[in-house]
Design a protein around this motif. Structure first.
Motif, PDB file in Angstrom:
ATOM      1  N   LYS A 296       0.780  -1.269  -0.017  1.00  0.00           N
ATOM      2  CA  LYS A 296       0.004   0.107   0.194  1.00  0.00           C
ATOM      3  C   LYS A 296       0.891   1.317   0.040  1.00  0.00           C
ATOM      4  O   LYS A 296       0.221   2.339   0.247  1.00  0.00           O
ATOM      5  N   ARG A 297       1.989   1.136  -0.269  1.00  0.00           N
ATOM      6  CA  ARG A 297       2.993   2.333  -0.562  1.00  0.00           C
ATOM      7  C   ARG A 297       3.568   2.098  -2.107  1.00  0.00           C
ATOM      8  O   ARG A 297       4.292   1.690  -2.199  1.00  0.00           O
ATOM      9  N   TRP A 298       2.750   2.985  -2.845  1.00  0.00           N
ATOM     10  CA  TRP A 298       3.142   3.015  -4.323  1.00  0.00           C
ATOM     11  C   TRP A 298       3.036   1.626  -4.762  1.00  0.00           C
ATOM     12  O   TRP A 298       3.942   1.194  -5.461  1.00  0.00           O
ATOM     13  N   GLU A 299       2.032   0.776  -4.653  1.00  0.00           N
ATOM     14  CA  GLU A 299       1.968  -0.336  -4.966  1.00  0.00           C
ATOM     15  C   GLU A 299       1.101  -0.608  -6.254  1.00  0.00           C
ATOM     16  O   GLU A 299      -0.011   0.036  -6.436  1.00  0.00           O
ATOM     17  N   CYS A 300       1.744  -1.135  -7.338  1.00  0.00           N
ATOM     18  CA  CYS A 300       1.090  -1.211  -8.525  1.00  0.00           C
ATOM     19  C   CYS A 300       0.666  -2.419  -9.056  1.00  0.00           C
ATOM     20  O   CYS A 300       1.212  -3.320  -8.700  1.00  0.00           O
ATOM     21  N   GLU A 301      -0.536  -2.577  -9.605  1.00  0.00           N
ATOM     22  CA  GLU A 301      -1.174  -3.603 -10.122  1.00  0.00           C
ATOM     23  C   GLU A 301      -2.077  -3.489 -11.162  1.00  0.00           C
ATOM     24  O   GLU A 301      -2.449  -2.251 -11.462  1.00  0.00           O
ATOM     25  N   THR A 302      -2.467  -4.311 -12.162  1.00  0.00           N
ATOM     26  CA  THR A 302      -3.260  -3.974 -13.126  1.00  0.00           C
ATOM     27  C   THR A 302      -4.695  -4.839 -12.826  1.00  0.00           C
ATOM     28  O   THR A 302      -4.644  -6.107 -12.568  1.00  0.00           O
ATOM     29  N   VAL A 303      -5.728  -4.243 -12.870  1.00  0.00           N
ATOM     30  CA  VAL A 303      -7.117  -4.721 -12.489  1.00  0.00           C
ATOM     31  C   VAL A 303      -8.147  -4.259 -13.790  1.00  0.00           C
ATOM     32  O   VAL A 303      -8.327  -3.268 -13.866  1.00  0.00           O
ATOM     33  N   LYS A 304      -8.536  -5.321 -14.173  1.00  0.00           N
ATOM     34  CA  LYS A 304      -9.622  -5.089 -15.157  1.00  0.00           C
ATOM     35  C   LYS A 304      -9.285  -4.322 -16.318  1.00  0.00           C
ATOM     36  O   LYS A 304     -10.094  -3.166 -16.880  1.00  0.00           O
ATOM     37  N   GLY A 305      -7.793  -4.010 -16.677  1.00  0.00           N
ATOM     38  CA  GLY A 305      -7.592  -3.389 -17.603  1.00  0.00           C
ATOM     39  C   GLY A 305      -6.887  -1.981 -17.148  1.00  0.00           C
ATOM     40  O   GLY A 305      -6.299  -1.145 -17.641  1.00  0.00           O
ATOM     41  N   PHE A 306      -7.034  -1.507 -16.047  1.00  0.00           N
ATOM     42  CA  PHE A 306      -6.884  -0.272 -15.131  1.00  0.00           C
ATOM     43  C   PHE A 306      -5.446  -0.529 -14.430  1.00  0.00           C
ATOM     44  O   PHE A 306      -5.184  -1.708 -13.798  1.00  0.00           O
ATOM     45  N   ASN A 307      -4.571   0.461 -14.715  1.00  0.00           N
ATOM     46  CA  ASN A 307      -3.406   0.304 -14.023  1.00  0.00           C
ATOM     47  C   ASN A 307      -3.455   1.263 -12.846  1.00  0.00           C
ATOM     48  O   ASN A 307      -3.770   2.418 -12.788  1.00  0.00           O
ATOM     49  N   ILE A 308      -3.417   0.601 -11.589  1.00  0.00           N
ATOM     50  CA  ILE A 308      -3.685   1.253 -10.332  1.00  0.00           C
ATOM     51  C   ILE A 308      -2.375   1.275  -9.507  1.00  0.00           C
ATOM     52  O   ILE A 308      -1.624   0.507  -9.294  1.00  0.00           O
ATOM     53  N   ILE A 309      -2.122   2.380  -8.925  1.00  0.00           N
ATOM     54  CA  ILE A 309      -1.118   2.814  -8.053  1.00  0.00           C
ATOM     55  C   ILE A 309      -1.624   3.051  -6.717  1.00  0.00           C
ATOM     56  O   ILE A 309      -2.461   4.049  -6.564  1.00  0.00           O
ATOM     57  N   ASN A 310      -1.546   2.383  -5.823  1.00  0.00           N
ATOM     58  CA  ASN A 310      -2.210   2.134  -4.351  1.00  0.00           C
ATOM     59  C   ASN A 310      -1.305   2.946  -3.541  1.00  0.00           C
ATOM     60  O   ASN A 310      -0.296   2.009  -3.205  1.00  0.00           O
ATOM     61  N   ASP A 311      -1.366   4.014  -2.901  1.00  0.00           N
ATOM     62  CA  ASP A 311      -0.600   4.728  -2.071  1.00  0.00           C
ATOM     63  C   ASP A 311      -1.481   5.204  -0.908  1.00  0.00           C
ATOM     64  O   ASP A 311      -1.117   6.255  -0.369  1.00  0.00           O
ATOM     65  N   SER A 312      -2.513   4.270  -0.330  1.00  0.00           N
ATOM     66  CA  SER A 312      -3.328   4.673   0.648  1.00  0.00           C
ATOM     67  C   SER A 312      -3.127   4.064   1.956  1.00  0.00           C
ATOM     68  O   SER A 312      -4.048   3.877   2.797  1.00  0.00           O
ATOM     69  N   TYR A 313      -1.924   3.716   2.171  1.00  0.00           N
ATOM     70  CA  TYR A 313      -1.625   3.237   3.670  1.00  0.00           C
ATOM     71  C   TYR A 313      -2.033   4.306   4.656  1.00  0.00           C
ATOM     72  O   TYR A 313      -2.495   4.016   5.539  1.00  0.00           O
ATOM     73  N   ASN A 314      -1.543   5.282   4.207  1.00  0.00           N
ATOM     74  CA  ASN A 314      -1.930   6.579   5.231  1.00  0.00           C
ATOM     75  C   ASN A 314      -1.715   7.723   4.556  1.00  0.00           C
ATOM     76  O   ASN A 314      -1.297   7.993   3.342  1.00  0.00           O
ATOM     77  N   ALA A 315      -2.009   9.033   5.003  1.00  0.00           N
ATOM     78  CA  ALA A 315      -2.103  10.420   4.202  1.00  0.00           C
ATOM     79  C   ALA A 315      -2.311  11.435   5.320  1.00  0.00           C
ATOM     80  O   ALA A 315      -3.061  11.348   6.365  1.00  0.00           O
ATOM     81  N   ASN A 316      -1.309  12.494   4.994  1.00  0.00           N
ATOM     82  CA  ASN A 316      -1.664  13.726   5.620  1.00  0.00           C
ATOM     83  C   ASN A 316      -1.291  14.985   4.503  1.00  0.00           C
ATOM     84  O   ASN A 316      -1.016  14.318   3.400  1.00  0.00           O
ATOM     85  N   PRO A 317      -1.524  16.031   4.984  1.00  0.00           N
ATOM     86  CA  PRO A 317      -1.457  17.218   3.811  1.00  0.00           C
ATOM     87  C   PRO A 317      -0.168  17.073   2.971  1.00  0.00           C
ATOM     88  O   PRO A 317       0.088  17.216   1.783  1.00  0.00           O
ATOM     89  N   GLU A 318       0.980  16.917   3.820  1.00  0.00           N
ATOM     90  CA  GLU A 318       2.290  16.891   3.181  1.00  0.00           C
ATOM     91  C   GLU A 318       2.396  15.787   2.283  1.00  0.00           C
ATOM     92  O   GLU A 318       2.849  15.858   1.040  1.00  0.00           O
ATOM     93  N   SER A 319       2.330  14.660   2.392  1.00  0.00           N
ATOM     94  CA  SER A 319       2.349  13.417   1.912  1.00  0.00           C
ATOM     95  C   SER A 319       1.469  13.212   0.773  1.00  0.00           C
ATOM     96  O   SER A 319       1.760  12.778  -0.508  1.00  0.00           O
ATOM     97  N   MET A 320       0.339  13.788   1.003  1.00  0.00           N
ATOM     98  CA  MET A 320      -0.644  13.970  -0.246  1.00  0.00           C
ATOM     99  C   MET A 320      -0.226  14.988  -1.199  1.00  0.00           C
ATOM    100  O   MET A 320      -0.348  14.557  -2.518  1.00  0.00           O
ATOM    101  N   LYS A 321       0.266  16.290  -0.923  1.00  0.00           N
ATOM    102  CA  LYS A 321       0.890  16.917  -1.943  1.00  0.00           C
ATOM    103  C   LYS A 321       2.043  16.436  -2.883  1.00  0.00           C
ATOM    104  O   LYS A 321       2.060  16.334  -3.885  1.00  0.00           O
TER     105      LYS A 321
END
Length: 432
Positions: A296-321
């Motif tokens: 879940k930290r810049w984790e890449c996978e392909t699902v149903k033809g979509f290229n997905i980058i999952n960086d959703s382990y956590n977030a705050n304003p600085e990391s989101m920007k």
């Protein structure tokens, strides 16, 4: 890691009237025959209620604070303090070089980068995943092989005094502070208090502080020995593309198999730690190149033809920007899905709006999807800059929108606080 009965008696100043060598277990579900059960307490549980279950599972004895549960029982005033003292004893007995890592964001990534570098030369042990509270510290130390040469301890906090407590027992030789941003500002009240809390890591520091170069950390880092400050401004970036970065730092060239200026910045502390441990340039360069992001930290996978980058382990304003900026810089036709961020206090709406204003000022392309009540404010700001924004209340609505409206081949970036459970979006796409 095993403790002799006389070691336990000496460390805890307790009466131990039985012999043997024991591992310490805090969980009756995984306890092994012959272990000593150490019951922890929380707001909603009391481990001492499970002493009988531990004994049934084969425990050789128990620690206790209230009623003696068995013949082989060790009386202590507080079981967490006992756990910390035993961990500190093991830290001192086997005496690895200890690197403590904290920060508002990037500490787990930085810990993993340091491990990747340092393990090129030394037998190295690290905090598992993000188990970075005082209990996680004890588990880390007590799972350490006896021949460990470098121990990397991640230290998290939700309030003042928590990092100081871990540092007291970890006694780090090298401390790293990745940054002091707005994460947990709802609990700590101000950015100054956040910086103070991070700088508690210096309270029992022995040798060197390596910290992000910012005014607040310089102000509150009360440490009289060596201090090394670093930032992305110290770097000459040679190449940036998807899954790769090349840069020069202090006249040496390094490579990372990840993108993002913030990843480059995090790697600088790993470089500095490597040199402080006596590693040479080639060892450090080789170790850095082996770094791979964890789940879940810049984790890449392909699902149903979509290229997905999952960086959703956590977030705050600085990391989101930072992470969204990297994504928008590197990927054509980007789709950014942003969820609400937690623990931002009474100004949480304004922190979300700040993210929207930052991205709106910097970028004029991309489809933005916001999910959740607070993320709506990010979208409202983005719309003021003419950007294409869709808003949904939950992950199911978001998943439906992706399947019904986006073209296969689209690259989708997911960023939110852990509580948003954005992995559900990926699962929904897989299940159609």
């Amino acid at each position: 890691m095993r403790f002799r009965a006389d070691e336990i008696e000496s460390v805890l100043c307790a009466n131990v009237n039985f012999d043997g060598e024991f591992e310490i277990s805090t969980d009756t579900r995984t306890i092994k025959k012959g272990d000593l059960y150490l019951p922890l307490k929380g707001a909603n549980f009391d481990g001492e209620e499970f002493c009988g279950k531990a004994l049934e599972a084969g425990a050789a004895g128990c620690f206790y604070t209230q009623e003696k549960p068995c013949v082989n029982a060790v009386k202590v005033d507080d079981t967490l303090t006992a756990y910390l003292k035993l961990a500190n004893f093991a830290r001192r007995k086997y005496n690895p070089k200890v690197i403590g890592v904290t920060g508002s964001s990037g500490k787990t990534t930085t810990k993993e980068m340091i491990y990747s570098v340092v393990s090129e030369k030394f037998k190295t042990h690290k905090t598992f995943s993000n188990h970075n509270n005082e209990i996680g510290f004890c588990q880390t130390v007590l799972s350490m092989p006896e021949n460990t040469e470098v121990l990397i301890v991640e230290m998290g906090m939700r309030g003042l005094g928590e990092i100081e407590l871990i540092t007291k027992y970890a006694q780090p030789d090298i401390a790293i502070i990745t940054n002091a941003g707005s994460a947990h500002i709802g609990r700590l009240g101000s950015l100054d208090n956040i910086a103070r809390a991070k700088c508690e890591i210096t309270s029992a520091l022995k040798e060197t502080l390596i910290a992000h170069d910012c005014e607040r950390l310089r102000k509150f880092a009360n440490f009289n020995e060596e201090k090394i400050f670093y930032s992305i401004n110290d770097v000459e970036i040679l190449e940036k593309r998807s899954g790769y970065s090349k840069f020069i730092y202090k006249d040496h060239e390094y490579e990372l198999n990840v993108e993002g200026d913030y990843n480059i910045e995090n790697s600088l502390s790993a470089i500095e730690a490597g040199y402080k441990l006596g590693m040479d340039y080639e060892e450090i360069k080789r170790g850095l190149l082996k770094y791979k992001p964890i789940e879940k930290r810049w984790e890449c996978e392909t699902v149903k033809g979509f290229n997905i980058i999952n960086d959703s382990y956590n977030a705050n304003p600085e990391s989101m920007k930072a992470s969204v900026s990297t994504f928008l810089e590197l990927y054509p036709n980007p789709v950014v899905i942003l969820g609400s961020m937690g623990e931002l206090g009474e100004n949480e709406q304004e922190f979300h709006r700040q993210v929207g204003r930052y991205l709106g000022n910097k970028f004029k392309h991309g489809l933005f999807v916001t999910v959740g009540d607070l993320a709506r404010y990010i979208g409202e700001e983005l719309e003021k800059y003419g950007l294409n924004v869709k808003h949904f209340n939950n992950n199911i609505e978001t998943s439906r929108y992706i399947l019904d409206n986006l073209n296969a081949g689209s690259t989708i970036f997911l960023k939110a606080s852990r509580a948003m459970k954005f992995e559900q979006i990926i699962e929904n796409l897989k299940e159609n």
